[in-house]
Write a protein that holds these residues in place. Structure first.
Motif, PDB file in Angstrom:
ATOM      1  N   GLN A  70     103.969  60.084  73.323  1.00  0.00           N
ATOM      2  CA  GLN A  70     103.441  59.048  72.435  1.00  0.00           C
ATOM      3  C   GLN A  70     102.844  59.672  71.173  1.00  0.00           C
ATOM      4  O   GLN A  70     103.074  59.215  70.060  1.00  0.00           O
ATOM      5  CB  GLN A  70     102.348  58.258  73.168  1.00  0.00           C
ATOM      6  N   GLU A  74     104.085  59.183  67.388  1.00  0.00           N
ATOM      7  CA  GLU A  74     103.169  58.640  66.385  1.00  0.00           C
ATOM      8  C   GLU A  74     103.031  59.593  65.208  1.00  0.00           C
ATOM      9  O   GLU A  74     102.962  59.177  64.056  1.00  0.00           O
ATOM     10  CB  GLU A  74     101.811  58.388  67.017  1.00  0.00           C
ATOM     11  N   ASN A 109     113.035  48.550  67.083  1.00  0.00           N
ATOM     12  CA  ASN A 109     111.660  48.270  67.454  1.00  0.00           C
ATOM     13  C   ASN A 109     110.928  49.528  67.890  1.00  0.00           C
ATOM     14  O   ASN A 109     110.048  49.484  68.725  1.00  0.00           O
ATOM     15  CB  ASN A 109     111.649  47.232  68.581  1.00  0.00           C
ATOM     16  N   SER A 112     111.412  53.688  72.624  1.00  0.00           N
ATOM     17  CA  SER A 112     110.640  53.459  73.843  1.00  0.00           C
ATOM     18  C   SER A 112     110.940  54.586  74.815  1.00  0.00           C
ATOM     19  O   SER A 112     112.009  55.178  74.796  1.00  0.00           O
ATOM     20  CB  SER A 112     110.991  52.109  74.437  1.00  0.00           C
ATOM     21  N   SER A 183     109.879  49.060  61.069  1.00  0.00           N
ATOM     22  CA  SER A 183     108.746  48.764  60.185  1.00  0.00           C
ATOM     23  C   SER A 183     108.121  50.051  59.673  1.00  0.00           C
ATOM     24  O   SER A 183     107.718  50.130  58.513  1.00  0.00           O
ATOM     25  CB  SER A 183     107.723  47.919  60.928  1.00  0.00           C
ATOM     26  N   ASP A 184     108.041  51.049  60.558  1.00  0.00           N
ATOM     27  CA  ASP A 184     107.511  52.335  60.087  1.00  0.00           C
ATOM     28  C   ASP A 184     108.414  52.925  59.020  1.00  0.00           C
ATOM     29  O   ASP A 184     107.936  53.491  58.035  1.00  0.00           O
ATOM     30  CB  ASP A 184     107.387  53.307  61.256  1.00  0.00           C
ATOM     31  N   ARG A 187     107.832  51.283  55.838  1.00  0.00           N
ATOM     32  CA  ARG A 187     106.564  51.677  55.260  1.00  0.00           C
ATOM     33  C   ARG A 187     106.611  53.061  54.646  1.00  0.00           C
ATOM     34  O   ARG A 187     106.036  53.309  53.606  1.00  0.00           O
ATOM     35  CB  ARG A 187     105.485  51.647  56.340  1.00  0.00           C
TER      36      ARG A 187
ATOM     37  N   ASP B 143     112.414  41.000  66.833  1.00  0.00           N
ATOM     38  CA  ASP B 143     113.521  41.192  67.792  1.00  0.00           C
ATOM     39  C   ASP B 143     113.052  40.836  69.192  1.00  0.00           C
ATOM     40  O   ASP B 143     111.917  41.093  69.564  1.00  0.00           O
ATOM     41  CB  ASP B 143     113.997  42.636  67.778  1.00  0.00           C
ATOM     42  N   THR B 145     113.609  42.223  71.741  1.00  0.00           N
ATOM     43  CA  THR B 145     113.409  43.379  72.617  1.00  0.00           C
ATOM     44  C   THR B 145     111.959  43.727  72.820  1.00  0.00           C
ATOM     45  O   THR B 145     111.620  44.451  73.734  1.00  0.00           O
ATOM     46  CB  THR B 145     114.107  44.604  72.017  1.00  0.00           C
ATOM     47  N   SER B 146     111.117  43.195  71.962  1.00  0.00           N
ATOM     48  CA  SER B 146     109.732  43.636  72.042  1.00  0.00           C
ATOM     49  C   SER B 146     109.036  43.098  73.275  1.00  0.00           C
ATOM     50  O   SER B 146     108.025  43.639  73.684  1.00  0.00           O
ATOM     51  CB  SER B 146     108.975  43.188  70.795  1.00  0.00           C
ATOM     52  N   ASP B 149     109.261  45.670  75.994  1.00  0.00           N
ATOM     53  CA  ASP B 149     108.651  46.948  75.650  1.00  0.00           C
ATOM     54  C   ASP B 149     107.156  46.827  75.467  1.00  0.00           C
ATOM     55  O   ASP B 149     106.405  47.738  75.766  1.00  0.00           O
ATOM     56  CB  ASP B 149     109.262  47.486  74.346  1.00  0.00           C
ATOM     57  N   GLN B 152     105.020  47.832  78.096  1.00  0.00           N
ATOM     58  CA  GLN B 152     105.167  49.166  78.658  1.00  0.00           C
ATOM     59  C   GLN B 152     104.492  50.242  77.843  1.00  0.00           C
ATOM     60  O   GLN B 152     104.761  51.409  78.046  1.00  0.00           O
ATOM     61  CB  GLN B 152     106.661  49.505  78.754  1.00  0.00           C
ATOM     62  N   ALA B 153     103.685  49.856  76.919  1.00  0.00           N
ATOM     63  CA  ALA B 153     102.934  50.838  76.142  1.00  0.00           C
ATOM     64  C   ALA B 153     103.796  51.627  75.192  1.00  0.00           C
ATOM     65  O   ALA B 153     103.304  52.529  74.543  1.00  0.00           O
ATOM     66  CB  ALA B 153     102.190  51.828  77.051  1.00  0.00           C
ATOM     67  N   GLN B 154     105.074  51.288  75.107  1.00  0.00           N
ATOM     68  CA  GLN B 154     105.886  52.092  74.212  1.00  0.00           C
ATOM     69  C   GLN B 154     105.700  51.679  72.770  1.00  0.00           C
ATOM     70  O   GLN B 154     105.675  52.478  71.874  1.00  0.00           O
ATOM     71  CB  GLN B 154     107.384  51.951  74.557  1.00  0.00           C
ATOM     72  N   ASN B 155     105.583  50.398  72.549  1.00  0.00           N
ATOM     73  CA  ASN B 155     105.654  49.953  71.171  1.00  0.00           C
ATOM     74  C   ASN B 155     104.304  49.759  70.519  1.00  0.00           C
ATOM     75  O   ASN B 155     104.185  49.069  69.539  1.00  0.00           O
ATOM     76  CB  ASN B 155     106.446  48.666  71.101  1.00  0.00           C
ATOM     77  N   ILE B 157     102.835  51.997  68.953  1.00  0.00           N
ATOM     78  CA  ILE B 157     102.811  52.732  67.679  1.00  0.00           C
ATOM     79  C   ILE B 157     103.154  51.815  66.514  1.00  0.00           C
ATOM     80  O   ILE B 157     102.346  51.648  65.601  1.00  0.00           O
ATOM     81  CB  ILE B 157     103.752  53.943  67.752  1.00  0.00           C
ATOM     82  N   PRO B 158     104.330  51.203  66.524  1.00  0.00           N
ATOM     83  CA  PRO B 158     104.593  50.283  65.403  1.00  0.00           C
ATOM     84  C   PRO B 158     103.709  49.047  65.429  1.00  0.00           C
ATOM     85  O   PRO B 158     103.343  48.539  64.371  1.00  0.00           O
ATOM     86  CB  PRO B 158     106.062  49.899  65.579  1.00  0.00           C
TER      87      PRO B 158
END
Lengths: 613, 699
Positions: A70, A74, A109, A112, A183-184, A187, B143, B145-146, B149, B152-155, B157-158
């Motif tokens: 993670q 990041e 997205n 993952s 989105s990142d 940005r 989307d 797909t979120s 996810d 699951q703690a993956q997303n 970050i964004p």
């Protein structure tokens, strides 16, 4: 005596009262808000950037594999210039070999981490874990920083080990490049056009080299200016490479350790190169400076001049904005004089670009005289000649816009069964060549008429898989936008590279088609609206018909789309963004969109609006 | 009793009283400077002291100006005080404005931040429950797909970046949003995030983070926002709260509200206040200056006029305009000056009239006296024919007529001096001859008294430019006096010449002089012992005339005496006329005085006692109490004595010092009272300088 004194005494209070009154009036002027005053320029203050910045943190002591992953992901979204913090998540070997600049993968997205990454799933602790990054691919940016739309799923394995020495988890196996969410990406990255010169094209009238835009993505918050100069020096992207040349000699680079290029107070940028003065001819140097200036004005619109500095610190040449415009032909710098369209009598009429009225005058020459049954027209970039498709789309005529010309014979004829299966709207490039496509279902073809007078040649499109529905050549003459309809009726907007024969005898061809708007299913109208930008009217899957800008490399733009308009049949935009958009709508005729306003009617009965090109 | 000490006493006593006053002011400053600045920490460091002296030197004129200029003092004080008040007022007002601005800002910011925290929580809840899709486009890119996810703690970050983006997009410039991990939490979305180039870690104060971490309530603090793009840091209000992300893990969310506008408003107020304050201070200073000028200018003028008045220019007057207090002061002053002038004029006229009267009376008396004299001579020659009683009366008549004649001659002589009619006929003379003449003239009297007159210092010629007649008169007077009071003991006449002066001292060993008498012997009609009968028929004016003669020469005539030790009179003359005297070749107190010989039990303390004793005596001499002894005569010559008596005082002690002053000896009697009294204070410093040379020599 007494009378004198009395007179004097009467005089003095009178004067004092007058002075006091004047003073009060003056003070009252100061004490109220001014309702008149001198004129002054307003210095434009740059809009404050509210963009979010991520400040990467080094890995925490004793973090588990998931946390390492993670943190690493990041850190990739941070503004770290060379991902130093991200490298701290890697083992020493991996940190040495990892090449983040190789590519950027954009996932819909964000990446993952699949669940089997969880360390210590079993009872006993292991020292080695493999994680899988997964996601839906949106695009990739290659090592040349060229954007490419992509689809499909993304799965990459990342291997982590626990260092025997320190007991910390670190990544020791990972793919090159960085990966981040859309989105990142939006940005952190920005699209910038870099400019090269078309290798075998010069502007028709003046013989200037023609500047071709080559859009790339750079990290906007990490010294974008230096990045852009480096990217420019590295040469064009491979897609555009075969048809453009660079003014910079091979091997040109910035001097060592140059970073943080920024214009000075006079908006002048000095670029230190590793060139010796003897290597550079004055004309070449001007070309180089032109490229730098055009490129960086994309990034910093206020930049006014560029100075190239040799290896010995001596000035090679400098170039101001005005001189750059004359040194190279540049689509977005040429503001068209007139807007042309067909009036209710199918005559070609024109009105000045900046006009706010609705009065249009017929053009001099044949097209403006009488009803020739014109369906669509194109006016050459120099506005000396015009091409028209008449006879219900069967024939293409070219004539001069000077009075007294004759129509002559049709240069191209189509044998399509219906009007919509015949000739498309023609278009001109800077060189003076006229391009038109024949939509004949049996034999769809693309023609080029060199200089608008020669015999029409058919252009080979080897990769074409479907019917050409529309074709617009870019101003630079090296790219062409095609609307192609598949067998199953889906349309796509493709950009092709025009490969001139150059004396090889193979003829002109359009190669390496690529999608400019992968999500559009139907494209009903389009027009170039910038050096690397198109305005397209189209429909996404399951969406409605809408007008939007698309970038030639397939990326989406942040900027706002033009206001909605129904029943758009054709649109006209100019490379110069200051020129208002013009559209032909079934409901309202010709309408115009001045910047910052709503659509305005121009001519209820007009059709086929075009700007020169 | 030392006559010299008596002579110098007035000046010195005046100086002693005046000096400490003048010195105390200067001394206080010096003490302040040296005590506070110099000796505070630099004792014994000559270099530093030198340096400080060097620093202080340019300040001295300023300090002098400060001491002397009341206008400067008042204006400076006014400026200082108004500055203080303005500063105080400024602080108070700025404090009020600041608090007001901050209150408003804090309230607005708190509601904004609270709303932001609520939004963040809501978004986290939506993302966590999987309903975020579609309902909030800013949370995810839309989307489908979120959904999977997000849990699951993956997303995160964004999600986190998007959250900060959407929260901060509402307030470009108005506020910035920062997220920070709780503690050393690491992992997805834990990196610090900041909008608008804010540096998250250094912009949020550590104690606020602690507070936010320790609870779930929002907390606020003030901080400075540090920017990462080189923008200048600025003060800000920061409000933070601990919020949970979609995974339920907490993070810190901060709202930073830059106080730029408030700062600008405050600096506007500050600038306004400073400008206004400056104007007020300048205005007050100007007012003070004007007012003080209105008062000080007339006062200065009055001071100048008073100085000129005191210098004797009695016709000076103040210019008076208007009718205010200052004008009244000026009028009163002018009236005073006018009265003074009139009174002085009257006194002068009176004095002149009296002198004239004395002179006239003397003249008028001569004619009848001559007749009386002739008649008396006839009677005297025929006295053998009378009976013894009548013959005795005739003799008495002749004796008293002799006395009357000489008294009249002396009166005439002294009135000539008083009128300034005495003229000096100076020519080089050898004083030895004069002395010889005088001694031989006094020989008969000396033989009668059994006194031997010795002359010392006549080996060499003692030549001076002088009026032989007058010098002879003076010396005769002195020698005859010495013989008369010598009680048969030797009289020594001593001559000497040194420097620019010659001197003749007449020493006797008679009864001497009592303390204070040395100054009084020169008074007109003064008598050492009023009860004592005159044997030689002195008129009581001899020494006065001698003193006037000495003055006429520009010389001194001084007396010294001690009770029982005899006395010495010393005549000092300049060697050439018009040359000021600086000293005398002969000490006033002779070497063989009792004190010098140590015979006086009082000894040195006695000297101090004498010196002290002179002061009251001096004062007494100046006033009436000294007069009673000669009461029988005083009424007769009242017109002369009061005027002459004071002149004798400075003439006695200070005669030497008075004479050289401008005006010469001619107008001396007239100037006497005014100049003498002025001199006692004014001439103090020069007197001091001559002390070692002359005045102290006698002691």
């Amino acid at each position: 005596m007494a009378a004198d004194r009395k007179g004097g005494a009467r005089h003095r209070p009178g004067r004092a009262v007058a002075y006091a009154a004047v003073g009060v009036v003056l003070l009252a002027g100061c004490a109220s808000m001014p309702d008149s005053g001198d004129l002054r320029n307003v210095e434009s203050t740059p809009r404050q950037d509210t963009g979010v910045r991520v400040f990467a943190m080094p890995p925490a002591e004793g973090a588990g594999p998931a946390e390492i992953m993670q943190g690493f992901l990041e850190a990739l979204t941070s503004d770290d210039p060379s991902y130093d913090t991200a490298r701290k998540y890697l083992s020493d070997d991996a940190a040495r070999t990892w090449r983040p600049e190789r590519s950027t993968t954009v996932l819909a997205n964000g990446p993952s981490i699949e669940t089997d990454c969880r360390a210590g799933a079993g009872q006993e602790p292991t020292d080695s874990v493999t994680c899988v990054l997964a996601g839906t691919r949106v695009a990739t940016v290659d090592a040349q920083q060229a954007y490419q739309p992509a689809d499909g799923s993304y799965r990459k394995k990342v291997h982590l080990t626990r260092s025997a020495k320190t007991g910390q988890w670190r990544i020791d196996g990972l793919p090159d490049g960085v990966v981040m969410g859309k989105s990142d990406f939006q940005r952190n990255y920005t699209s910038v056009d870099k400019y090269y010169f078309a290798s075998d094209t010069t502007a028709g009238a003046t013989g200037q080299p023609v500047a071709v835009a080559d859009p790339v993505f750079v990290r906007s918050k990490v010294d974008a200016m230096t990045q852009m100069v480096r990217s420019l020096l590295n040469g064009p992207t491979s897609w555009l490479g075969p048809v453009v040349r660079s003014g910079f000699p091979t091997g040109t680079a910035l001097q060592k350790d140059v970073s943080g290029l920024a214009p000075d107070d006079q908006n002048k940028l000095t670029v230190p190169l590793n060139l010796k003065a003897s290597q550079v001819a004055p004309g070449k140097c001007t070309e180089m400076a032109t490229q730098v200036l055009f490129t960086l004005r994309n990034l910093t619109p206020t930049l006014e001049s560029v100075e190239l500095e040799g290896a010995d610190g001596r000035r090679l040449c400098d170039l101001s904005e005005e001189r750059a415009e004359s040194a190279a032909w540049h689509g977005s710098a040429k503001s068209p004089d007139y807007l042309y369209f067909l009036d209710d009598k199918h005559r070609l009429v024109r009105m000045p670009t900046g006009s706010t009225g609705t009065g249009a005058l017929p053009v001099p020459g044949v097209f403006g005289e009488s009803d020739k049954g014109l369906e669509s027209v194109a006016v050459s970039r120099d506005e000396h000649s015009a091409a028209g498709v008449g006879d219900a789309g069967k024939s293409l005529y070219v004539t001069s816009l000077a009075s007294g010309g004759s129509l002559g014979n049709a240069l191209v004829t189509s044998a399509g069964p219906t009007q919509s299966d015949r000739l498309t709207t023609p278009s001109w490039d800077a060189r003076g060549d006229l391009w038109v496509a024949d939509r004949d279902p049996h034999h769809a073809r693309l023609y080029v008429v060199e200089q608008g007078t020669a015999k029409a040649q058919e252009v080979a499109i080897p990769e074409l898989s479907g019917q050409i529905k529309d074709a617009r050549v870019a101003a630079d003459g090296v790219r062409i936008a095609l609307v192609v309809e598949n067998k199953d009726g889906k349309q796509s907007l493709l950009i092709g590279r025009i490969q001139r024969d150059g004396g090889t005898g193979q003829g002109t061809s359009v190669v390496e088609l690529r999608s400019a708007a992968p999500d559009l299913e139907q494209v009903s109208a389009m027009s170039w609206a910038g050096d690397s930008r198109l305005l397209a009217v189209g429909r996404e899957q399951g969406g409605v018909l809408q007008m939007r800008y698309v970038q030639v490399d397939g990326s989406t733009l942040d900027g706002p789309a033009p206001g909605a308009l129904t029943g758009v049949k054709s649109i006209a935009a100019s490379e110069d963004e200051r020129v208002p958009l013009v559209a032909y709508s079934e409901d309202d005729g010709i309408v115009r969109l001045p910047s910052g306003a709503q659509w305005q009617k121009v001519d209820k009965d007009g059709t086929a609006p075009v700007y020169p090109g | 009793m030392s006559g010299d000490s008596a002579a110098s006493a007035p000046g010195r006593s005046g100086a002693r009283q005046g000096r400490p006053v003048g010195r105390s002011a200067g001394a206080r400053f010096r003490r302040l400077f040296e005590g506070g600045l110099l000796q505070g920490g630099v004792q014994g460091s000559p270099v530093l002291r030198l340096f400080l002296r060097w620093v202080r030197r340019p300040l001295l004129p300023v300090m002098r100006l400060w001491r002397r200029n009341i206008q400067l003092r008042v204006v400076a004080t006014t400026l200082l005080m108004s500055l203080g008040v303005v500063l105080l007022l400024g602080f108070v007002v700025i404090g009020q404005v600041r608090n007001g601005l901050l209150d408003a800002k804090v309230k607005a910011s708190q509601s904004q931040a609270t709303g932001g925290f609520a939004v963040a929580k809501q978004k986290a809840d939506e993302a966590a429950s999987g309903t975020a899709t579609g309902t909030n486009a800013a949370t995810t890119s839309g989307d489908g797909t979120s959904t999977a996810d997000g849990r699951q703690a993956q997303n995160v970050i964004p999600w986190m970046s998007d959250l900060v983006d959407s929260l901060s997009s509402g307030g470009a410039g108005a506020f910035d949003v920062v997220t920070l991990p709780v503690g050393d939490d690491s992992g997805g979305g834990r990196s610090p995030r900041g909008s608008g180039y804010v540096n998250p870690t250094s912009s949020v104060p550590a104690d606020l983070r602690e507070r936010v971490n320790s609870g779930t309530t929002a907390a606020q603090s003030y901080t400075r926002i540090v920017y990462s793009n080189g923008k200048e840091s600025q003060p800000a209000l920061v409000i933070g709260k601990q919020v949970s992300d979609p995974n339920g893990r907490p993070y810190e969310l901060y709202y930073l509200f830059p106080l730029t506008q408030e700062e600008k408003s405050l600096s506007l107020v500050k600038g306004t206040l400073a400008t206004a304050g400056l104007f007020v201070v300048v205005l007050l200073g100007a007012i003070a200056w004007l007012v003080v000028r209105q008062v000080v200018t007339p006062v200065r003028m009055a001071a100048g006029i008073a100085e000129r008045l005191s210098a004797g220019r009695l016709q000076e007057r103040m210019k008076v305009t208007g009718e205010d207090d200052i004008a009244r002061l000026g009028e009163a002053f002018n009236k005073m000056a006018q009265n003074l002038q009139v009174k002085i004029q009257q006194l002068e006229d009176l004095s002149r009239m009296q002198r004239r009267f004395v002179s006239d009376v003397s003249h008028e008396l001569r004619t009848p006296l001559t007749t009386v004299r002739m008649a008396a001579d006839v009677i005297h020659e025929a006295r053998e024919d009378f009976d013894p009683v009548t013959a005795r009366s005739a003799e008495l008549l002749a004796d008293q007529l002799d006395r009357f004649e000489s008294l009249l001659a002396d009166l005439l002589e002294i009135s000539r001096f008083d009128a300034g009619a005495a003229a000096l006929e100076a020519e080089p003379i050898d004083l030895r001859e004069v002395v010889r003449r005088v001694v031989s003239g006094a020989e008969p009297l000396a033989e009668r008294k059994g006194t031997h007159i010795r002359v010392l210092g006549d080996q060499q010629p003692v030549v001076a430019e002088a009026d032989a007649r007058r010098v002879e008169r003076v010396l005769r007077n002195l020698v005859v006096n010495a013989v008369e009071h010598g009680e048969g003991r030797d009289v020594v006449v001593k001559l000497a010449s040194a420097g620019g002066a010659v001197a003749v001292a007449v020493r006797d060993y008679g009864v001497g002089l009592k303390p204070g008498e040395a100054t009084r012997v020169f008074s007109r009609f003064w008598r050492a012992d009023p009860a004592r009968a005159r044997t030689t028929g002195g008129t009581g004016l001899g020494l006065s005339i001698a003193l006037e003669d000495a003055r006429l020469h520009g010389g001194w005539l001084q007396a010294w005496g001690e009770p029982g030790g005899g006395s010495q009179f010393r005549l000092t003359l300049p060697r050439t006329a018009d040359e000021p005297l600086r000293g005398s070749p002969i000490p006033l107190e002779p070497k063989d005085s009792r004190r010098n010989r140590g015979l006086d039990e009082a000894g040195l303390p006695g000297g101090g006692g004498e010196k002290r004793a002179t002061v009251p005596v001096q004062q007494g001499g100046a006033q009436a109490p000294a007069l009673p002894p000669r009461a029988p005569i005083a009424p007769r010559l009242a017109g002369v004595t009061p005027a002459a008596d004071p002149t004798a005082l400075p003439g006695n002690g200070n005669g030497a010092r008075v004479v050289p002053r401008p005006g010469g000896g001619v107008r001396r009697p007239d100037d006497g009272p005014a100049a003498g009294s002025a001199a006692s204070a004014d001439a103090a410093p020069p007197q001091d300088s001559t002390q070692p040379g002359e005045a102290f020599r006698g002691r």
